[in-house]
Design a protein around this motif. Structure first.
Motif, PDB file in Angstrom:
ATOM      1  N   GLY A   5       0.048  -6.930   9.484  1.00  0.00           N
ATOM      2  CA  GLY A   5      -0.450  -5.575   9.325  1.00  0.00           C
ATOM      3  C   GLY A   5      -0.460  -5.164   7.876  1.00  0.00           C
ATOM      4  O   GLY A   5       0.335  -5.641   7.078  1.00  0.00           O
ATOM      5  N   ARG A   6      -1.384  -4.277   7.549  1.00  0.00           N
ATOM      6  CA  ARG A   6      -1.473  -3.721   6.200  1.00  0.00           C
ATOM      7  C   ARG A   6      -1.653  -2.214   6.327  1.00  0.00           C
ATOM      8  O   ARG A   6      -2.423  -1.734   7.146  1.00  0.00           O
ATOM      9  N   SER A   7      -0.932  -1.488   5.474  1.00  0.00           N
ATOM     10  CA  SER A   7      -1.007  -0.038   5.464  1.00  0.00           C
ATOM     11  C   SER A   7      -1.629   0.412   4.146  1.00  0.00           C
ATOM     12  O   SER A   7      -1.185  -0.009   3.077  1.00  0.00           O
ATOM     13  N   TRP A   8      -2.648   1.268   4.243  1.00  0.00           N
ATOM     14  CA  TRP A   8      -3.401   1.742   3.082  1.00  0.00           C
ATOM     15  C   TRP A   8      -3.371   3.257   3.019  1.00  0.00           C
ATOM     16  O   TRP A   8      -3.396   3.931   4.034  1.00  0.00           O
ATOM     17  N   ARG A   9      -3.351   3.793   1.805  1.00  0.00           N
ATOM     18  CA  ARG A   9      -3.564   5.226   1.568  1.00  0.00           C
ATOM     19  C   ARG A   9      -4.935   5.344   0.926  1.00  0.00           C
ATOM     20  O   ARG A   9      -5.221   4.719  -0.101  1.00  0.00           O
ATOM     21  N   ILE A  10      -5.797   6.147   1.528  1.00  0.00           N
ATOM     22  CA  ILE A  10      -7.169   6.302   1.053  1.00  0.00           C
ATOM     23  C   ILE A  10      -7.380   7.749   0.623  1.00  0.00           C
ATOM     24  O   ILE A  10      -7.179   8.677   1.412  1.00  0.00           O
ATOM     25  N   THR A  54      -5.200   2.447  -1.850  1.00  0.00           N
ATOM     26  CA  THR A  54      -4.006   1.805  -2.388  1.00  0.00           C
ATOM     27  C   THR A  54      -3.254   1.136  -1.249  1.00  0.00           C
ATOM     28  O   THR A  54      -2.966   1.775  -0.236  1.00  0.00           O
ATOM     29  N   LEU A  55      -2.931  -0.137  -1.447  1.00  0.00           N
ATOM     30  CA  LEU A  55      -2.124  -0.846  -0.464  1.00  0.00           C
ATOM     31  C   LEU A  55      -0.693  -0.332  -0.550  1.00  0.00           C
ATOM     32  O   LEU A  55      -0.061  -0.403  -1.597  1.00  0.00           O
ATOM     33  N   ILE A  76      -4.275   7.747   5.976  1.00  0.00           N
ATOM     34  CA  ILE A  76      -3.374   6.604   6.038  1.00  0.00           C
ATOM     35  C   ILE A  76      -3.956   5.680   7.104  1.00  0.00           C
ATOM     36  O   ILE A  76      -4.210   6.114   8.231  1.00  0.00           O
ATOM     37  N   ALA A  77      -4.199   4.448   6.734  1.00  0.00           N
ATOM     38  CA  ALA A  77      -4.782   3.482   7.663  1.00  0.00           C
ATOM     39  C   ALA A  77      -3.858   2.276   7.797  1.00  0.00           C
ATOM     40  O   ALA A  77      -3.273   1.826   6.812  1.00  0.00           O
ATOM     41  N   GLU A  78      -3.731   1.812   9.011  1.00  0.00           N
ATOM     42  CA  GLU A  78      -2.935   0.622   9.274  1.00  0.00           C
ATOM     43  C   GLU A  78      -3.815  -0.329  10.076  1.00  0.00           C
ATOM     44  O   GLU A  78      -4.363   0.055  11.105  1.00  0.00           O
ATOM     45  N   ASN A  79      -3.969  -1.550   9.579  1.00  0.00           N
ATOM     46  CA  ASN A  79      -4.799  -2.561  10.235  1.00  0.00           C
ATOM     47  C   ASN A  79      -3.917  -3.716  10.673  1.00  0.00           C
ATOM     48  O   ASN A  79      -3.170  -4.267   9.864  1.00  0.00           O
ATOM     49  N   TRP A  80      -4.036  -4.105  11.944  1.00  0.00           N
ATOM     50  CA  TRP A  80      -3.246  -5.212  12.495  1.00  0.00           C
ATOM     51  C   TRP A  80      -4.164  -6.324  12.969  1.00  0.00           C
ATOM     52  O   TRP A  80      -5.164  -6.069  13.642  1.00  0.00           O
TER      53      TRP A  80
END
Length: 162
Positions: free
Chosen positions: A65-70, A76-77, A51-55
């Motif tokens: 911010g965007r949260s992604w599941r990789i 997937t956003l 799980i990645a969150e970019n701010w």
């Protein structure tokens, strides 16, 4: 018999002190600078995915911010979020994928300190409350509370700075 002075009235004193404490607990628009710690990529590794969150700071009044599941090479956003500073206050605005809502959710930031923030709007189902807490320069906990289908839920993300 002497007249009772206005300041000797204990009820007035209690009301005055109560209003002082309430005013000091409010979030100040100048506290928006505490969000600078969010900048960058945060990741949480699980057995099945990342799980990645970019701010990113957009300007003086907006963080995005965007949260992604990789999973493997697929991503997937999951959600997009904003932290907005307006004249009325500071708001956490989650834009959850697949959610059909004419108005975005707005959770008012009630606490904003160097160690994190608390945003809430109890009129929503989920999330009702969001807590971001910095546990050091490279660790961040994000907690989302609310109710879904009548059941209370809490989702916890324990991120590390990448």
């Amino acid at each position: 018999m002497a007249k009772k002075r206005w300041y000797s009235n204990s009820l007035l004193l209690i009301l005055f002190l109560g209003s002082c404490f309430t005013a000091s607990a409010q979030v100040q628009l100048a506290d928006f600078k505490y969000l600078d710690q969010l900048e960058g990529a945060w990741v949480m590794r699980t057995r099945q995915s990342i799980i990645a969150e970019n701010w990113t700071r957009i300007n003086d009044t907006c963080w995005e911010g965007r949260s992604w599941r990789i999973v493997g090479s697929d991503s997937t956003l999951e959600a997009s979020m904003q932290l907005l500073r307006t004249t009325e206050g500071i708001y956490f605005v989650p834009l959850i994928s697949g959610q059909q809502s004419p108005q975005p959710l707005r959770l008012k930031v009630r606490v904003l300190k160097p160690i994190g923030f608390v945003a809430e709007n109890l009129s929503y189902d989920f999330p009702q409350k969001v807590i971001y807490r910095f546990k050091g320069a490279d660790q961040l906990d994000a907690r989302f509370y609310g109710k879904q289908q009548g059941t209370s839920q809490e989702i916890i993300f324990q991120y590390e700075k990448e």
